[in-house]
Design an enzyme around this catalytic site. Structure first.
Site, PDB file in Angstrom:
ATOM      1  N   CYS A 148      59.918 -18.457 -72.830  1.00  0.00           N
ATOM      2  CA  CYS A 148      59.147 -19.188 -73.838  1.00  0.00           C
ATOM      3  C   CYS A 148      57.691 -18.726 -73.838  1.00  0.00           C
ATOM      4  CB  CYS A 148      59.217 -20.684 -73.547  1.00  0.00           C
ATOM      5  SG  CYS A 148      58.228 -21.650 -74.711  1.00  0.00           S
ATOM      6  N   GLU A 178      60.916 -22.404 -63.377  1.00  0.00           N
ATOM      7  CA  GLU A 178      59.655 -22.043 -64.043  1.00  0.00           C
ATOM      8  C   GLU A 178      58.519 -21.917 -63.027  1.00  0.00           C
ATOM      9  OE1 GLU A 178      58.327 -24.474 -67.455  1.00  0.00           O
ATOM     10  OE2 GLU A 178      56.318 -23.963 -66.751  1.00  0.00           O
ATOM     11  N   SER A 377      65.548 -30.153 -73.946  1.00  0.00           N
ATOM     12  CA  SER A 377      66.733 -29.288 -73.845  1.00  0.00           C
ATOM     13  C   SER A 377      68.005 -30.002 -74.312  1.00  0.00           C
ATOM     14  CB  SER A 377      66.891 -28.800 -72.401  1.00  0.00           C
ATOM     15  OG  SER A 377      66.794 -29.887 -71.508  1.00  0.00           O
TER      16      SER A 377
HETATM   17  S1  SF4 Z   1      59.483 -27.439 -73.133  1.00  0.00           S
HETATM   18 FE1  SF4 Z   1      60.151 -25.974 -74.717  1.00  0.00          FE
HETATM   19  S2  SF4 Z   1      58.277 -25.263 -75.748  1.00  0.00           S
HETATM   20 FE2  SF4 Z   1      57.699 -26.229 -73.784  1.00  0.00          FE
HETATM   21  S3  SF4 Z   1      57.596 -24.530 -72.319  1.00  0.00           S
HETATM   22 FE3  SF4 Z   1      59.647 -25.397 -72.147  1.00  0.00          FE
HETATM   23  S4  SF4 Z   1      60.891 -24.186 -73.564  1.00  0.00           S
HETATM   24 FE4  SF4 Z   1      58.740 -23.799 -74.085  1.00  0.00          FE
END
Ligand code: SF4
Length: 399
Positions: A148, A178, A377
């Site tokens: 993203c 992440e 999600s």
């Molecule tokens: S919540 Fe959605 S828009 Fe935000 S970083 Fe994660 S994937 Fe990207």
């Protein structure tokens, strides 16, 4: 990082036309209609309010489309996905049915030895670590990147910190994909940068205490084992710090952690020159949290939070709601077992449990007031299934 010659753009017009049809399965006319009606569904015995921002964010939609497009484009090649494309069981199960194979988030996993140059590997929305990317380059596989853009913005920030000799303090979960990827970016290609992951305000308090000179080094390092860069020395690496965060954390908590650490640096140095910050919570996470705060102003008997139990942003929505109203964090419609009990994720025990529902739920003569939202999600069709299950249990259409 050197760019791979093997990166493939699968979002080609001829492929995307098919993919847009494939992903229709994640839409819901019912949910669209409720949104258009101001987020309210009125039925006999049920007053349901849907948050004004909920469900799929643009980053998740894009990652799913990329996964489908890869399957469409390479029907005859082995396609691997690192971890999960997103944290949603329904979406992941469908991709598994389509034949996607999984590479674990451990470089010593035997699956990596199986990779062949003709294989295709999809990098998930959370991104991957630099050593993972390097290994994939060495294997010569074709890469499809669904990272993203909001995650990449965080990477740019921690790279800037690293280049300036600033330690990245990452507000996130140390084992979340992440944060692992962001921590790796803060180390850089040369693996010289430093990071420390703080999970919550209690962790931040330990860091603030250490900055003020009140900490004990061994205890500190023991507490943050696995959550800091190799060779982390708090006496050295907490001298100049920069804050970043996992994009899906609780905004208010991140803001408080920033204040705590800034105050500690100010107290130690008499100024905050050695403190840097940058809010990297993404807009989609923020919108969903704000919409929930707004929804919680309404009188509600209970809140249903829908999404995968390992979804960070959904978990934060559940925490926000639980402070105000009886809250049930469910992953699918079948969690609503009956009018008296629900299978849901317990935020304290961190596992699925069976819990009683409030008595009002089984009182069909009463107009039950239910709030609903879903993490970034969670597809709309799952939200629809949950709403329909509630309607079925309450027998609203028969009254
Ligand atoms: S919540 Fe959605 S828009 Fe935000 S970083 Fe994660 S994937 Fe990207």
């Amino acid at each position: 990082m050197a760019s791979s010659k093997r990166f493939i753009n699968v979002r080609r017009p001829e492929v995307m036309a098919q993919v847009r049809e494939d992903v229709q399965r994640y839409r819901s006319e019912l949910v669209d209609r409720i949104s258009e009606d101001g987020g309210v569904l009125e039925l006999p015995g049920l007053h349901l309010r849907l948050a004004s921002a909920f469900g799929f964010c643009d980053g998740v939609k894009r990652a799913i489309e990329i996964a489908y497009a890869t399957c469409r484009m390479f029907p005859d090649r082995r396609i691997w996905l690192i971890g999960e494309i997103i944290h949603n069981p329904e979406v992941n199960a469908r991709l598994d049915e389509m034949g996607l194979r999984h590479l674990p988030w451990r470089l010593d996993a035997p699956e990596y030895a199986e990779l062949q140059p003709e294989d295709v590997v999809i990098m998930p929305a959370f991104g991957v670590t630099i050593p993972m990317r390097r290994l994939l380059d060495e294997k010569g596989v074709s890469l499809v990147d669904s990272t993203c853009g909001n995650v990449i913005k965080v990477w740019q920030r921690v790279k800037t910190y690293a280049a300036a000799g600033i330690t990245s303090i990452i507000h996130g979960k140390a084992r979340h994909e992440e944060s692992l990827a962001t921590a790796s970016q803060s180390r850089g290609e040369e693996e010289k940068g430093n990071f420390l992951v703080v999970f919550d305000e209690a962790d931040a308090e330990l860091v603030a205490d250490y900055i003020r000179g009140r900490g004990h080094k061994e205890t500190f390092l023991e507490h943050f084992a696995g959550a800091c860069s190799p060779g982390f020395d708090p006496d050295v690496h907490l001298r100049t710090i920069g804050i970043a965060n996992q994009t899906t954390m609780l905004k208010s908590e991140t803001a408080h952690i920033q204040e705590m650490l800034k105050a500690a640096v100010l107290e130690r140095d008499g100024n905050d020159d050695r403190f840097h910050m940058f809010d990297t919570i993404c807009g989609a996470t923020q919108d969903r949290q704000n919409a929930l705060f707004e929804l919680l102003q309404e009188p509600l008997d209970l809140m249903l939070i829908i999404g995968g139990y390992n979804s960070s942003n959904t978990t934060h929505l559940a925490h926000i709601a639980a402070r105000k109203v009886p809250t049930f964090f469910v992953k699918s419609a079948d969690c609503l077992e009956s009018l008296s009990c629900v299978r849901c994720f317990d935020l304290q025990q961190k596992k699925e449990v069976v819990q009683p529902l409030p008595e009002a739920v089984s009182d069909v003569a009463y107009t039950l007031r239910v709030g609903v939202t879903a993490g970034a999600s969670c597809p709309a069709n799952v939200i629809e299934d949950v709403i329909c299950r509630l309607i079925e249990l309450r027998n609203c259409l028969e009254l």
